[in-house]
Design a protein around this motif. Structure first.
Motif, PDB file in Angstrom:
ATOM      1  N   MET A  95      23.965  12.646   9.896  1.00  0.00           N
ATOM      2  CA  MET A  95      22.519  12.658   9.674  1.00  0.00           C
ATOM      3  C   MET A  95      21.859  13.733   8.721  1.00  0.00           C
ATOM      4  SD  MET A  95      21.202  10.886  13.457  1.00  0.00           S
ATOM      5  CE  MET A  95      19.593  11.089  13.054  1.00  0.00           C
ATOM      6  N   GLN A  96      22.508  14.912   9.205  1.00  0.00           N
ATOM      7  CA  GLN A  96      21.761  16.105   8.321  1.00  0.00           C
ATOM      8  C   GLN A  96      22.052  15.881   6.854  1.00  0.00           C
ATOM      9  OE1 GLN A  96      22.309  19.960  10.203  1.00  0.00           O
ATOM     10  NE2 GLN A  96      21.643  21.016   8.202  1.00  0.00           N
TER      11      GLN A  96
ATOM     12  N   VAL B 132      16.883  16.318  12.884  1.00  0.00           N
ATOM     13  CA  VAL B 132      18.207  15.850  13.426  1.00  0.00           C
ATOM     14  C   VAL B 132      18.282  16.202  14.682  1.00  0.00           C
ATOM     15  CG1 VAL B 132      20.600  15.378  13.245  1.00  0.00           C
ATOM     16  CG2 VAL B 132      19.026  15.233  11.356  1.00  0.00           C
TER      17      VAL B 132
END
Length: 287
Positions: free
Chosen positions: A197-198, A215
């Motif tokens: 996600m990051q 996140v």
């Protein structure tokens, strides 16, 4: 499932920890914070610096030799690495046969039958699988008791592991490999999701520090909602997924990519690997 406050450890007699590493330290800290007298805890740890830190930080009794630590202890918690467990048990087998303690193990892949055999037989053994969030007292532990563990033994084992978080009893030891796959390895799956996600957030143009904060706190908040709301994951997902909105676009992409099937395959692979490691350990244990 139970939490630490549900199963207080009352007058358990001396508890001997064999091994004073990170997980043992976590459990010791939780027990002391929960009101157990430090004098009731004995720790055998060969590394002097670790012994000194445990004595200084918690006021527990520390020993270089396991036999000294277990003398008179009703409960032993085995917290050494799986590859040295057989030798540790062999050295303590005479004391185990003389004292008949409750044996609690946090070693991955070592079965209750192996532990019982290495300690001379005829003992009450609880095999457990905690996970790394236990170091923050936010973990979850699966426990399996062999037939020699009575109600008092179950209560003592549960109270010990509840010092690190929630506990779940598993009645079929063969399912401990699935416990390992779901919760023992599970934190790494969440870390992988956070990592992905990051990276995706940064690819969309967000600064690295902003992406990290967004996140991590999203995962933290979602975890709290899951544990504190009492709602099923599917219902929480439904509530945040507005028809035709941004969340739906992302969810549909996950589903189209086979997200559920991938998770199922990953957990099955981890379960099978755990089974293989347990079988390998059993083969070595029978030599």
């Amino acid at each position: 499932m139970t939490n630490a406050s549900d199963t207080p450890l009352q007058s358990p007699g001396p508890i001997a920890f064999i091994g004073g590493g990170n997980m043992a330290r976590c459990l010791i800290g939780g027990l002391v914070a929960g009101g157990l007298a430090p004098a009731a805890i004995r720790v055998a740890e060969p590394v002097e610096a670790l012994r000194e830190a445990l004595a200084r930080d918690f006021g527990v009794q520390v020993f270089a030799d396991g036999a000294q630590a277990v003398a008179g202890a009703r409960t032993w918690l085995l917290a050494v690495k799986p590859q040295v467990m057989r030798g540790v048990c062999a050295a303590l087998a005479d004391a185990a046969q003389a004292g008949r303690p409750l044996i609690v193990s946090i070693a991955a892949g070592i079965t209750s039958a192996q532990l019982e055999r290495w300690l001379g037989g005829g003992l009450a053994v609880v095999r457990t699988m905690p996970n790394t969030p236990a170091l923050l007292r936010a973990g979850v532990t699966g426990l399996y008791a062999n037939p020699r563990v009575d109600a008092d033994g179950r209560a003592r084992a549960q109270a010990l592991l509840a010092a690190a978080g929630a506990t779940v009893w598993i009645e079929d030891e063969a399912l401990m490999d699935a416990v390992t796959a779901v919760s023992g390895s599970g934190p790494a799956y969440v870390f992988l999701l956070a990592e992905a996600m990051q990276a995706a957030a940064e690819a969309e143009g967000l600064p690295a520090e902003a992406a990290r904060t967004l996140v991590l706190h999203t995962i933290l908040g979602a975890g709290r909602m899951l544990t504190e709301s009492g709602e099923a994951p599917a219902e929480l997902r439904r509530r945040v997924t507005s028809p035709g909105g941004t969340t739906q676009a992302a969810i549909e992409t996950f589903e189209a990519g086979g997200f559920r099937e991938l998770v199922a395959r990953a957990i099955h692979a981890a379960t099978e690997r755990g089974r293989q490691l347990s079988e390998k350990g059993s083969e070595k244990g029978s030599e």
